[in-house]
Design a protein around this motif. Structure first.
Motif, mmCIF file in Angstrom:
data_model
loop_
_atom_site.group_PDB
_atom_site.id
_atom_site.type_symbol
_atom_site.label_atom_id
_atom_site.label_comp_id
_atom_site.label_asym_id
_atom_site.label_seq_id
_atom_site.Cartn_x
_atom_site.Cartn_y
_atom_site.Cartn_z
ATOM 1 N N PHE A 54 61.534 -8.074 -25.455
ATOM 2 C CA PHE A 54 61.199 -6.946 -24.781
ATOM 3 C C PHE A 54 61.582 -5.606 -25.483
ATOM 4 O O PHE A 54 60.863 -4.658 -25.544
ATOM 5 C CB PHE A 54 61.803 -6.758 -23.274
ATOM 6 C CG PHE A 54 61.052 -7.409 -22.427
ATOM 7 C CD1 PHE A 54 61.469 -8.761 -22.177
ATOM 8 C CD2 PHE A 54 59.990 -6.766 -21.729
ATOM 9 C CE1 PHE A 54 60.596 -9.359 -20.890
ATOM 10 C CE2 PHE A 54 59.079 -7.568 -20.876
ATOM 11 C CZ PHE A 54 59.618 -8.668 -20.448
ATOM 12 N N TRP A 108 65.512 -14.916 -16.792
ATOM 13 C CA TRP A 108 66.823 -15.217 -17.504
ATOM 14 C C TRP A 108 67.622 -14.000 -17.670
ATOM 15 O O TRP A 108 68.940 -14.214 -17.537
ATOM 16 C CB TRP A 108 66.523 -15.944 -18.945
ATOM 17 C CG TRP A 108 65.564 -17.077 -18.796
ATOM 18 C CD1 TRP A 108 64.476 -17.436 -19.108
ATOM 19 C CD2 TRP A 108 66.244 -18.234 -18.514
ATOM 20 N NE1 TRP A 108 64.007 -18.676 -19.015
ATOM 21 C CE2 TRP A 108 65.187 -19.179 -18.735
ATOM 22 C CE3 TRP A 108 67.466 -18.732 -18.085
ATOM 23 C CZ2 TRP A 108 65.324 -20.593 -18.469
ATOM 24 C CZ3 TRP A 108 67.709 -20.183 -17.767
ATOM 25 C CH2 TRP A 108 66.529 -20.985 -18.084
ATOM 26 N N VAL A 109 67.111 -12.941 -17.755
ATOM 27 C CA VAL A 109 67.914 -11.649 -17.826
ATOM 28 C C VAL A 109 68.981 -11.429 -16.782
ATOM 29 O O VAL A 109 69.837 -11.303 -16.639
ATOM 30 C CB VAL A 109 66.998 -10.458 -18.154
ATOM 31 C CG1 VAL A 109 67.828 -9.195 -18.512
ATOM 32 C CG2 VAL A 109 66.221 -10.822 -19.509
ATOM 33 N N ILE A 137 58.216 -21.489 -17.195
ATOM 34 C CA ILE A 137 59.021 -21.553 -18.232
ATOM 35 C C ILE A 137 59.797 -22.802 -18.208
ATOM 36 O O ILE A 137 60.762 -23.073 -19.150
ATOM 37 C CB ILE A 137 59.851 -20.410 -18.128
ATOM 38 C CG1 ILE A 137 60.701 -20.085 -16.969
ATOM 39 C CG2 ILE A 137 59.222 -19.230 -18.423
ATOM 40 C CD1 ILE A 137 61.562 -18.938 -16.751
ATOM 41 N N SER A 168 72.251 -19.697 -19.419
ATOM 42 C CA SER A 168 71.235 -18.639 -19.405
ATOM 43 C C SER A 168 71.259 -17.439 -20.605
ATOM 44 O O SER A 168 70.619 -16.588 -20.627
ATOM 45 C CB SER A 168 70.887 -18.054 -17.943
ATOM 46 O OG SER A 168 72.193 -17.534 -17.343
ATOM 47 N N HIS A 169 72.706 -17.502 -20.887
ATOM 48 C CA HIS A 169 72.978 -16.105 -21.757
ATOM 49 C C HIS A 169 72.064 -16.179 -22.966
ATOM 50 O O HIS A 169 71.517 -14.814 -23.438
ATOM 51 C CB HIS A 169 74.305 -15.822 -22.010
ATOM 52 C CG HIS A 169 75.130 -15.665 -20.721
ATOM 53 N ND1 HIS A 169 75.620 -14.445 -20.197
ATOM 54 C CD2 HIS A 169 75.719 -16.806 -19.854
ATOM 55 C CE1 HIS A 169 76.141 -14.731 -19.338
ATOM 56 N NE2 HIS A 169 76.388 -15.843 -18.833
ATOM 57 N N ILE A 201 65.310 -12.930 -24.483
ATOM 58 C CA ILE A 201 64.035 -12.136 -23.815
ATOM 59 C C ILE A 201 64.396 -10.712 -24.034
ATOM 60 O O ILE A 201 63.551 -10.015 -24.262
ATOM 61 C CB ILE A 201 63.945 -12.736 -22.400
ATOM 62 C CG1 ILE A 201 63.470 -14.182 -22.409
ATOM 63 C CG2 ILE A 201 63.111 -11.948 -21.613
ATOM 64 C CD1 ILE A 201 63.265 -14.831 -21.036
ATOM 65 N N SER A 202 65.647 -10.404 -23.989
ATOM 66 C CA SER A 202 65.722 -8.813 -23.836
ATOM 67 C C SER A 202 65.544 -8.313 -25.340
ATOM 68 O O SER A 202 64.988 -7.252 -25.595
ATOM 69 C CB SER A 202 67.122 -8.582 -23.413
ATOM 70 O OG SER A 202 68.125 -9.437 -23.673
ATOM 71 N N ARG A 211 68.997 -17.378 -23.619
ATOM 72 C CA ARG A 211 67.546 -17.232 -23.185
ATOM 73 C C ARG A 211 67.595 -15.797 -22.971
ATOM 74 O O ARG A 211 66.690 -15.065 -23.192
ATOM 75 C CB ARG A 211 67.142 -18.047 -22.157
ATOM 76 C CG ARG A 211 67.026 -19.291 -22.821
ATOM 77 C CD ARG A 211 66.497 -20.078 -21.711
ATOM 78 N NE ARG A 211 66.099 -21.635 -21.961
ATOM 79 C CZ ARG A 211 66.945 -22.422 -21.587
ATOM 80 N NH1 ARG A 211 67.826 -22.278 -20.668
ATOM 81 N NH2 ARG A 211 66.823 -23.726 -22.111
ATOM 82 N N ALA A 212 68.627 -15.040 -21.998
ATOM 83 C CA ALA A 212 68.494 -13.752 -21.600
ATOM 84 C C ALA A 212 68.602 -12.750 -23.017
ATOM 85 O O ALA A 212 67.689 -11.950 -22.763
ATOM 86 C CB ALA A 212 69.820 -13.436 -20.686
ATOM 87 N N GLU A 218 59.961 -22.626 -24.307
ATOM 88 C CA GLU A 218 58.847 -22.347 -23.283
ATOM 89 C C GLU A 218 58.908 -20.627 -23.156
ATOM 90 O O GLU A 218 58.054 -20.076 -22.803
ATOM 91 C CB GLU A 218 58.868 -22.888 -22.005
ATOM 92 C CG GLU A 218 58.489 -24.251 -21.959
ATOM 93 C CD GLU A 218 56.949 -24.372 -22.126
ATOM 94 O OE1 GLU A 218 56.522 -25.286 -22.931
ATOM 95 O OE2 GLU A 218 56.164 -23.490 -21.735
ATOM 96 N N SER A 219 59.969 -20.276 -22.759
ATOM 97 C CA SER A 219 60.196 -18.745 -22.412
ATOM 98 C C SER A 219 60.059 -18.141 -23.283
ATOM 99 O O SER A 219 59.233 -16.738 -23.188
ATOM 100 C CB SER A 219 61.845 -18.417 -22.022
ATOM 101 O OG SER A 219 62.417 -19.558 -21.425
ATOM 102 N N SER A 261 71.730 -25.417 -20.739
ATOM 103 C CA SER A 261 71.342 -24.844 -19.557
ATOM 104 C C SER A 261 72.030 -23.691 -19.186
ATOM 105 O O SER A 261 71.619 -22.885 -18.290
ATOM 106 C CB SER A 261 71.649 -25.805 -18.381
ATOM 107 O OG SER A 261 73.064 -26.141 -18.426
ATOM 108 N N ARG A 275 69.334 -13.663 -14.417
ATOM 109 C CA ARG A 275 70.444 -14.866 -13.965
ATOM 110 C C ARG A 275 71.735 -14.541 -14.835
ATOM 111 O O ARG A 275 72.723 -14.989 -14.380
ATOM 112 C CB ARG A 275 69.692 -15.871 -14.473
ATOM 113 C CG ARG A 275 69.931 -17.202 -13.517
ATOM 114 C CD ARG A 275 69.392 -18.425 -13.767
ATOM 115 N NE ARG A 275 70.419 -19.408 -14.453
ATOM 116 C CZ ARG A 275 70.041 -20.727 -14.644
ATOM 117 N NH1 ARG A 275 68.770 -21.080 -14.090
ATOM 118 N NH2 ARG A 275 70.731 -21.229 -15.170
ATOM 119 N N ALA A 276 71.476 -14.030 -16.036
ATOM 120 C CA ALA A 276 72.687 -13.765 -17.104
ATOM 121 C C ALA A 276 73.439 -12.434 -16.623
ATOM 122 O O ALA A 276 74.410 -12.654 -17.175
ATOM 123 C CB ALA A 276 72.040 -14.124 -18.281
#
Lengths: 340, 222
Positions: B148, A192-193, A241, B137-138, B144-145, B140-141, B181-182, B135, A195-196
């Protein structure tokens, strides 16, 4: 003179056989045992989130770092290095060391049969540990063969891959053996990271634009180049995912367990294996790089099945090459066991 | 309150549960425990104004250590000064706070006491859910970051990180943890909380753990 050199033999048949047999199929543990794997294969272990994928990697790593024989005791390992690249950053070294200790103790045939099943607490009473014999020196030697790298984003991953050749070379000189396994925990961790991420427009156009596609292409290319110099078996896990139907089953299972004390609860167990709908999200360049794919997932537990009460049963199914049945396995301290 | 040996330093633990299952109470209890017993600093990132100093004082006063009022008052003051609470209402502010914490930890001289040992983000889901689009992705990104970043902080600076998450309805009306899910592959440990309606007894079960089997349950009372 040059022509004579050209038609001279490279190696005799004996040398060729000994070289090829070293690269022969690695007998792997369940659930990877159905298909013969060789160095240079790329295996993808895919599955929804809690499904023992990292456990499979740990068991394969233990198998690889064990020696063939040590002080007269036969351990049956490969005695080679394992390079573990952790992209999920969730790896717990305690898990690996426990599995290794367990295997060492089991094989060295110690008299005291400690019941590991009940003693799951890793901070358990220290009185039990020192009495059981496992060779400290052997344990240290084995752990030294496990190389671990952690990457927090795609840049670090790419940097690692680019310097991996040198690292493996140095490790080969230190230990005298080559690396046989390259394990990547969760190849889709940065999906995802990436992709964005917007494309960084630098001055010159010759610089590559940063995107999911270019990162995946570079990853695949680097691993390919690496495999030419250091032939290894690549085991990559992937969390699916984009899954849909399995998240609810997992909570259903847990909530069933919570309420199983209540006798008036109706037992509605969804029996039988379900068809897993699996959606691929990795770019095409990675998909075509993968040579083998296996799918693992947790099966719905039957609350009445008291034997495996504390452990979930997992199902595994080979997608590439496509075999039409699925194995059931459970994970214990001693390893992964197939349940028929 | 120690469950199976306690919260692991270096791990990201997630508490999932429906509303009023006791997630914030557990966070407060853990914060007070760390501040008193280990004399460590606690950073509490609060998204829903649920931080309550009174409750923390209540937990501290429950510890039957001292009898003298003045000493107790001193302890109370000392402990309270070690717990820092930040109110944030969007994810960028939270990332700001976490980055600040990272810089200060990196440049800090190693001291025994007052070093931050615990980071709590109460309701990370209320920060992330608004940005998770369909849909795109920003969102989710970012999620996730952020995950992390928290894991990196936990690993490199030896903190324990606790986040709380709420539940949403899934298929068939069964509740499932939010964030999708992610998010599932980000925390090291996921604990599911639930409370019997009308009672103060809570259940906790392990949804996912690095090396313990999932499904273990415990009942307790706060």
């Amino acid at each position: 003179m040059a022509a004579r050199g050209w038609i001279c033999t490279d190696e005799s048949a004996k040398e060729m056989l000994s070289r090829v047999s070293a690269e022969r199929s690695l007998m792997l543990l369940p659930p990877l045992h159905r298909v013969p794997l060789r160095l240079g294969n790329v295996v993808e272990i895919a599955g929804p989130s809690p499904s023992a994928k990292t456990q499979i990697l740990i068991q394969a790593a233990v198998y690889c770092i064990l020696p063939k024989e040590w002080r007269g005791v036969h351990y049956g390992g490969l005695e080679h290095l394992v390079m573990f690249i952790d992209l999920d950053c969730r790896f717990d070294i305690l898990c690996l060391s426990q599995s290794l200790k367990h295997r060492l103790m089991e094989t060295s045939g110690s008299g005291n049969k400690v019941n590991w099943e009940q003693n799951d607490d890793p901070w358990g009473s220290g009185t039990e540990e020192p009495n059981i014999g496992y060779d400290e020196e052997l344990f240290a030697a084995c752990m030294r063969r496990f190389l671990y790298i952690r990457c927090y984003d795609s840049f670090e991953f790419l940097a690692t891959l680019k310097t991996l050749r040198y690292r493996l070379q140095r490790a080969r000189e230190t230990h005298g053996v080559t690396a046989h396994f390259l394990m990547i925990d969760s190849i889709g961790a940065f999906y995802w990271v990436d992709r964005a991420s917007t494309s960084l427009h630098l001055e010159s156009n010759s610089r590559k634009r940063l995107s999911l596609q270019s990162i995946s292409e570079t990853v695949v290319e680097e691993i390919r180049k690496l495999l030419l110099v250091h032939p290894m078996l690549v085991l990559a896990t992937k969390a699916t995912i984009l899954g849909d139907t399995y998240s609810t089953n997992e909570v259903k299972r847990t909530s069933m367990k919570l309420s199983s004390n209540d006798p008036s609860n109706l037992r509605t167990v969804t029996g039988g294996p379900q068809k897993l709908s699996y959606r691929e999200f990795m770019p095409l360049v990675w998909q075509s790089f993968v040579t083998h794919r296996i799918l693992v997932r947790a099966a719905d537990d039957d609350p009445a099945n008291s034997k495996y009460q504390s452990r979930s049963i997992f199902l595994s199914e080979w997608l590439m090459p496509s075999l039409n049945f699925s194995d059931k396995f459970i994970v214990r301290d001693a390893g992964v066991f197939v349940v028929s | 309150m120690l469950l199976h040996g306690g919260l692991c330093v270096g791990h990201l633990t997630e508490l999932v549960g429906p509303s009023s299952a006791g997630k914030t109470q557990i966070c407060l209890k853990v914060a007070s425990g760390v501040a008193t017993r280990y004399m460590g600093g606690v950073v509490f990132i609060d998204t829903g104004n649920s931080f309550s100093p009174l409750r923390i004082a209540h937990f501290i006063n429950q510890i039957p250590d001292t009898i003298f009022k003045e000493v107790k008052q001193n302890i109370l003051e000392k402990v309270m000064s070690q717990i820092l609470c930040h109110s944030v209402f969007d994810i960028f502010a939270m990332l700001d706070v976490v980055h600040q914490l990272e810089y200060s930890l990196r440049s800090q001289v190693q001291t025994g006491a007052d070093q931050v040992r615990l980071l709590i983000v109460d309701s990370i889901s209320s920060l992330i859910t608004p940005i998770l689009g369909g849909s795109g992705s920003h969102g989710r990104a970012l999620m996730i970051s952020a995950g992390f970043l928290l894991k990196k902080l936990a690993h490199e600076h030896n903190l324990a990180v606790v986040v709380t998450n709420h539940m949403v309805g899934g298929e068939g009306g069964i509740l499932k943890p939010a964030l999708g899910e992610s998010w599932k592959s980000i925390p090291h440990v996921r604990l599911l909380l639930s409370r019997d309606p009308g009672s103060s007894i809570c259940h906790m079960s392990i949804l996912k753990h690095s090396y313990m089997a999932s499904g273990r349950a415990a009942r307790f009372m706060i």
